[in-house]
Scaffold this active site. Structure first.
Site, PDB file in Angstrom:
ATOM      1  N   CYS A  70     133.473  50.843  -9.851  1.00 33.20           N
ATOM      2  CA  CYS A  70     133.803  51.230 -11.228  1.00 33.20           C
ATOM      3  C   CYS A  70     133.470  50.041 -12.121  1.00 33.20           C
ATOM      4  O   CYS A  70     134.134  48.999 -12.053  1.00 33.20           O
ATOM      5  CB  CYS A  70     135.283  51.578 -11.323  1.00 33.20           C
ATOM      6  SG  CYS A  70     135.784  52.006 -13.002  1.00 33.20           S
ATOM      7  N   CYS A 176     127.685  52.921 -15.346  1.00 31.81           N
ATOM      8  CA  CYS A 176     128.923  53.620 -14.968  1.00 31.81           C
ATOM      9  C   CYS A 176     128.546  54.448 -13.753  1.00 31.81           C
ATOM     10  O   CYS A 176     127.527  55.169 -13.773  1.00 31.81           O
ATOM     11  CB  CYS A 176     129.413  54.515 -16.099  1.00 31.81           C
ATOM     12  SG  CYS A 176     130.715  55.682 -15.596  1.00 31.81           S
TER      13      CYS A 176
HETATM   14  N1  DGL Z   1     132.943  55.329 -12.955  1.00 33.41           N
HETATM   15  C1  DGL Z   1     133.569  54.416 -13.840  1.00 33.41           C
HETATM   16  C2  DGL Z   1     132.629  53.265 -14.198  1.00 33.41           C
HETATM   17  O1  DGL Z   1     131.744  52.928 -13.420  1.00 33.41           O
HETATM   18  C3  DGL Z   1     134.259  54.918 -15.090  1.00 33.41           C
HETATM   19  C4  DGL Z   1     134.512  56.368 -15.298  1.00 33.41           C
HETATM   20  C5  DGL Z   1     135.718  56.611 -16.171  1.00 33.41           C
HETATM   21  O2  DGL Z   1     135.604  56.498 -17.411  1.00 33.41           O
HETATM   22  O3  DGL Z   1     136.759  56.886 -15.580  1.00 33.41           O
HETATM   23  O4  DGL Z   1     132.764  52.652 -15.223  1.00 33.41           O
END
Ligand code: DGL
Length: 215
Positions: A70, A176
């Site tokens: 994340c 993301c």
């Molecule tokens: N998958 C997450 C990232 O890489 C964020 C997704 C979310 O906003 O929850 O930043």
């Protein structure tokens, strides 16, 4: 070897799948926090409260390392998390350095959540590695939610990507992990105009490196 992969939602599954394919002998476990998604609009303080107990559980479960799949968490609270846990944590951050280094025109686009774009770490990556490079940051604030719900507005994706292409970006960074699920769509939109970077190969290399140090 047990590898933990954590994300707010389905972004982690894409990363876990890539790791599982590259390291078929490893046990890959994933944890998500779908009830608190999206992370991308939360503050670092809110994220710390949510993420700490989940990582504690993964550490207690015997993960040899944990991939923070994340960007939002990695760019905001990785230092605090590393101070609390002894299990190695692998951070996933927007690939600003390779993007800036490979742009021929000096214009790149970073697709990421609002919290990532506002983070001190991301802005420091830009200052260090994209000095003199124009960094476009399209509004992707609703993308993680629509990908999570599998209700993707393809016109919105096309509009935002076309805008950065029209401004001249020749490298697009998927900053993301949720966006990995629409990588093929973005690659098709950018065909012949920009290349698309996402971090799974780099994450796998880092996982291998850290596992090598543990054995
Ligand atoms: N998958 C997450 C990232 O890489 C964020 C997704 C979310 O906003 O929850 O930043």
């Amino acid at each position: 070897m047990k590898i933990g992969v954590f994300d707010s939602g389905v972004g982690g599954r894409s990363v876990a799948r890539a790791i599982g394919r590259a390291l078929p002998d490893a046990v890959v476990v994933t944890r998500e926090d779908r009830q608190n998604l999206p992370y991308g609009t939360k503050t670092p303080e809110q994220l710390l409260v949510l993420v700490e107990p989940i990582l504690s559980g993964m550490a207690a479960e015997g993960c040899d390392l944990i991939v923070i799949a994340c960007n939002t968490v990695s760019t905001t609270i990785i230092r605090e998390l590393r101070a609390k846990f002894t299990v190695p944590l692998i951070a996933v951050e927007p690939m600003v350095k390779p993007a800036a280094g490979s742009s021929k025109v000096g214009i790149i686009a970073v697709c990421a959540t609002p919290t990532t774009l506002a983070s001190r770490r991301y802005n420091s990556l830009k200052r260090r590695f994209a000095y003199g490079v124009e960094v476009l940051e399209p509004d992707c604030s609703d993308w993680a939610t629509m990908i999570e719900a599998n209700q993707i507005d393809h016109d919105v994706i096309a509009k935002r990507i076309t805008e950065v292409l029209d401004k001249g970006a020749d490298v697009i960074v998927l900053g993301c992990t949720h966006y990995h699920w629409i990588e093929a769509e973005i690659v098709a939109l950018a065909k012949g105009r920009a290349k698309v970077l996402q971090p799974e190969p780099a994450i796998i290399n880092q996982v291998k490196r850290v596992l090598g140090q543990l054995t």
